[in-house]
Design an enzyme around this catalytic site. Structure first.
Site, PDB file in Angstrom:
ATOM      1  N   LYS A  62       0.822  -1.212   0.000  1.00  0.00           N
ATOM      2  CA  LYS A  62       0.000   0.000   0.000  1.00  0.00           C
ATOM      3  C   LYS A  62       0.863   1.273   0.000  1.00  0.00           C
ATOM      4  O   LYS A  62       2.064   1.220   0.337  1.00  0.00           O
ATOM      5  CB  LYS A  62      -0.935  -0.035   1.214  1.00  0.00           C
ATOM      6  CG  LYS A  62      -1.976  -1.169   1.143  1.00  0.00           C
ATOM      7  CD  LYS A  62      -2.996  -1.057   2.281  1.00  0.00           C
ATOM      8  CE  LYS A  62      -4.015  -2.181   2.229  1.00  0.00           C
ATOM      9  NZ  LYS A  62      -5.051  -2.050   3.286  1.00  0.00           N
TER      10      LYS A  62
ATOM     11  N   TYR B  44     -12.499  -1.943  -3.940  1.00  0.00           N
ATOM     12  CA  TYR B  44     -12.997  -2.136  -2.563  1.00  0.00           C
ATOM     13  C   TYR B  44     -14.527  -2.046  -2.501  1.00  0.00           C
ATOM     14  O   TYR B  44     -15.064  -1.687  -1.448  1.00  0.00           O
ATOM     15  CB  TYR B  44     -12.383  -1.098  -1.643  1.00  0.00           C
ATOM     16  CG  TYR B  44     -11.019  -1.463  -1.057  1.00  0.00           C
ATOM     17  CD1 TYR B  44     -10.816  -2.650  -0.352  1.00  0.00           C
ATOM     18  CD2 TYR B  44      -9.940  -0.591  -1.162  1.00  0.00           C
ATOM     19  CE1 TYR B  44      -9.583  -2.983   0.200  1.00  0.00           C
ATOM     20  CE2 TYR B  44      -8.697  -0.911  -0.599  1.00  0.00           C
ATOM     21  CZ  TYR B  44      -8.533  -2.106   0.081  1.00  0.00           C
ATOM     22  OH  TYR B  44      -7.314  -2.419   0.645  1.00  0.00           O
TER      23      TYR B  44
ATOM     24  N   ASN C 182      -2.059   0.376   6.642  1.00  0.00           N
ATOM     25  CA  ASN C 182      -1.572  -0.886   7.211  1.00  0.00           C
ATOM     26  C   ASN C 182      -0.729  -1.721   6.237  1.00  0.00           C
ATOM     27  O   ASN C 182      -0.697  -2.936   6.318  1.00  0.00           O
ATOM     28  CB  ASN C 182      -2.733  -1.680   7.803  1.00  0.00           C
ATOM     29  CG  ASN C 182      -3.782  -2.048   6.779  1.00  0.00           C
ATOM     30  OD1 ASN C 182      -3.619  -1.748   5.599  1.00  0.00           O
ATOM     31  ND2 ASN C 182      -4.836  -2.717   7.215  1.00  0.00           N
TER      32      ASN C 182
ATOM     33  N   HIS D  26      -2.160  -5.416   1.484  1.00  0.00           N
ATOM     34  CA  HIS D  26      -3.465  -6.061   1.264  1.00  0.00           C
ATOM     35  C   HIS D  26      -3.241  -7.503   0.840  1.00  0.00           C
ATOM     36  O   HIS D  26      -2.270  -7.795   0.135  1.00  0.00           O
ATOM     37  CB  HIS D  26      -4.237  -5.340   0.158  1.00  0.00           C
ATOM     38  CG  HIS D  26      -5.371  -6.157  -0.399  1.00  0.00           C
ATOM     39  ND1 HIS D  26      -6.606  -6.194   0.198  1.00  0.00           N
ATOM     40  CD2 HIS D  26      -5.440  -6.997  -1.452  1.00  0.00           C
ATOM     41  CE1 HIS D  26      -7.390  -7.034  -0.482  1.00  0.00           C
ATOM     42  NE2 HIS D  26      -6.701  -7.520  -1.496  1.00  0.00           N
TER      43      HIS D  26
ATOM     44  N   GLU E 143      -9.961 -10.047  -7.718  1.00  0.00           N
ATOM     45  CA  GLU E 143      -8.913  -9.023  -7.554  1.00  0.00           C
ATOM     46  C   GLU E 143      -7.786  -9.196  -8.572  1.00  0.00           C
ATOM     47  O   GLU E 143      -7.276  -8.201  -9.103  1.00  0.00           O
ATOM     48  CB  GLU E 143      -8.383  -9.072  -6.123  1.00  0.00           C
ATOM     49  CG  GLU E 143      -9.440  -8.617  -5.126  1.00  0.00           C
ATOM     50  CD  GLU E 143      -9.047  -8.766  -3.663  1.00  0.00           C
ATOM     51  OE1 GLU E 143      -9.864  -8.382  -2.802  1.00  0.00           O
ATOM     52  OE2 GLU E 143      -7.937  -9.264  -3.371  1.00  0.00           O
TER      53      GLU E 143
HETATM   54  P1  ATP Z   1      -7.201  -5.800   3.154  1.00  0.00           P
HETATM   55  O1  ATP Z   1      -8.557  -6.068   2.542  1.00  0.00           O
HETATM   56  O2  ATP Z   1      -6.624  -4.453   2.745  1.00  0.00           O
HETATM   57  O3  ATP Z   1      -6.251  -6.929   2.954  1.00  0.00           O
HETATM   58  P2  ATP Z   1      -8.220  -6.600   5.716  1.00  0.00           P
HETATM   59  O4  ATP Z   1      -8.874  -7.701   4.956  1.00  0.00           O
HETATM   60  O5  ATP Z   1      -7.343  -6.950   6.874  1.00  0.00           O
HETATM   61  O6  ATP Z   1      -7.362  -5.678   4.758  1.00  0.00           O
HETATM   62  P3  ATP Z   1     -10.743  -5.220   5.609  1.00  0.00           P
HETATM   63  O7  ATP Z   1     -11.748  -5.347   6.685  1.00  0.00           O
HETATM   64  O8  ATP Z   1     -10.965  -5.930   4.321  1.00  0.00           O
HETATM   65  O9  ATP Z   1      -9.303  -5.572   6.226  1.00  0.00           O
HETATM   66  O10 ATP Z   1     -10.583  -3.659   5.327  1.00  0.00           O
HETATM   67  C1  ATP Z   1      -9.967  -3.207   4.142  1.00  0.00           C
HETATM   68  C2  ATP Z   1      -9.034  -2.070   4.477  1.00  0.00           C
HETATM   69  O11 ATP Z   1      -9.808  -0.967   4.943  1.00  0.00           O
HETATM   70  C3  ATP Z   1      -8.066  -2.334   5.635  1.00  0.00           C
HETATM   71  O12 ATP Z   1      -6.911  -3.012   5.271  1.00  0.00           O
HETATM   72  C4  ATP Z   1      -7.751  -0.933   6.087  1.00  0.00           C
HETATM   73  O13 ATP Z   1      -6.803  -0.303   5.219  1.00  0.00           O
HETATM   74  C5  ATP Z   1      -9.092  -0.249   5.946  1.00  0.00           C
HETATM   75  N1  ATP Z   1      -9.878  -0.316   7.172  1.00  0.00           N
HETATM   76  C6  ATP Z   1     -10.506  -1.388   7.708  1.00  0.00           C
HETATM   77  N2  ATP Z   1     -11.143  -1.105   8.846  1.00  0.00           N
HETATM   78  C7  ATP Z   1     -10.902   0.215   9.060  1.00  0.00           C
HETATM   79  C8  ATP Z   1     -11.269   1.146  10.085  1.00  0.00           C
HETATM   80  N3  ATP Z   1     -12.028   0.782  11.125  1.00  0.00           N
HETATM   81  N4  ATP Z   1     -10.838   2.427   9.961  1.00  0.00           N
HETATM   82  C9  ATP Z   1     -10.079   2.827   8.920  1.00  0.00           C
HETATM   83  N5  ATP Z   1      -9.697   1.993   7.914  1.00  0.00           N
HETATM   84  C10 ATP Z   1     -10.092   0.725   7.985  1.00  0.00           C
HETATM   85 MG    MG Z   2     -10.001  -7.375   3.201  1.00  0.00          MG
END
Ligand code: ATP
Ligand code: MG
Length: 138
Positions: free
Chosen positions: A10, A50, A113, A116, A127
């Site tokens: 990211k 997303y 974070n 992804h 994806e």
């Molecule tokens: P990713 O899909 O990016 O691999 P993930 O599966 O761990 O991450 P998801 O729940 O799919 O998490 O959320 C997608 C992305 O949205 C997260 O990686 C993060 O960047 C962002 N995100 C998720 N929850 C929050 C939150 N509460 N506040 C801000 N950003 C968030």
């Molecule tokens: Mg995710």
């Protein structure tokens, strides 16, 4: 069974100069990098990627963040790639991530974070197809 997953380094991690260190973790864990490309994506492209999160309160901010600078789009391959990458990544919120995971080492916040990874076979297929043409995956 050999499986493919989709991953993104990211914009936060790219900005901080962690790309090489994250790729090293990925290779050390046994993943083959099938394809990788640098891109600067638009907010509209981030929204399409997303779309499952469209109703979540963080959706707009997330898509602004993902389009805030260059990132690396990747297709990775190994046995059990989807689940193993999720384990290597660690929890979404780096505060909850296990020691040694990529997010524990390189993520700054729940939004920024670092990485992804696809969360299932269907999402991996969607994806990979969203960002890569078949001819880029040989
Ligand atoms: P990713 O899909 O990016 O691999 P993930 O599966 O761990 O991450 P998801 O729940 O799919 O998490 O959320 C997608 C992305 O949205 C997260 O990686 C993060 O960047 C962002 N995100 C998720 N929850 C929050 C939150 N509460 N506040 C801000 N950003 C968030
Ligand atoms: Mg995710």
């Amino acid at each position: 069974m050999t499986q493919r997953t989709f991953s993104i380094i990211k914009p936060d991690a790219v900005r901080k100069g962690y790309t090489g260190a994250i790729l090293a973790e990925i290779e050390k864990a046994g993943f083959k990098i099938v394809s990788i490309k640098k891109a600067s994506i638009s907010k509209e492209q981030a929204k399409g990627f997303y779309y499952v999160h469209a109703q979540r309160p963080f959706f707009e901010d997330l898509c602004t963040f993902m389009s805030s600078g260059p990132l690396f789009l990747m297709v990775l391959e190994k046995d059990n790639a989807i689940a193993d990458l999720r384990t290597l990544m660690g929890a979404t919120n780096p505060a909850n991530a296990e020691e040694g995971t990529i997010r524990k080492q390189f993520a700054g916040s729940i939004q920024e974070n670092a990485i992804h990874g696809s969360d299932g076979e269907d999402t991996a297929a969607f994806e990979i197809g969203y960002w890569f043409a078949g001819c880029e995956l040989i």
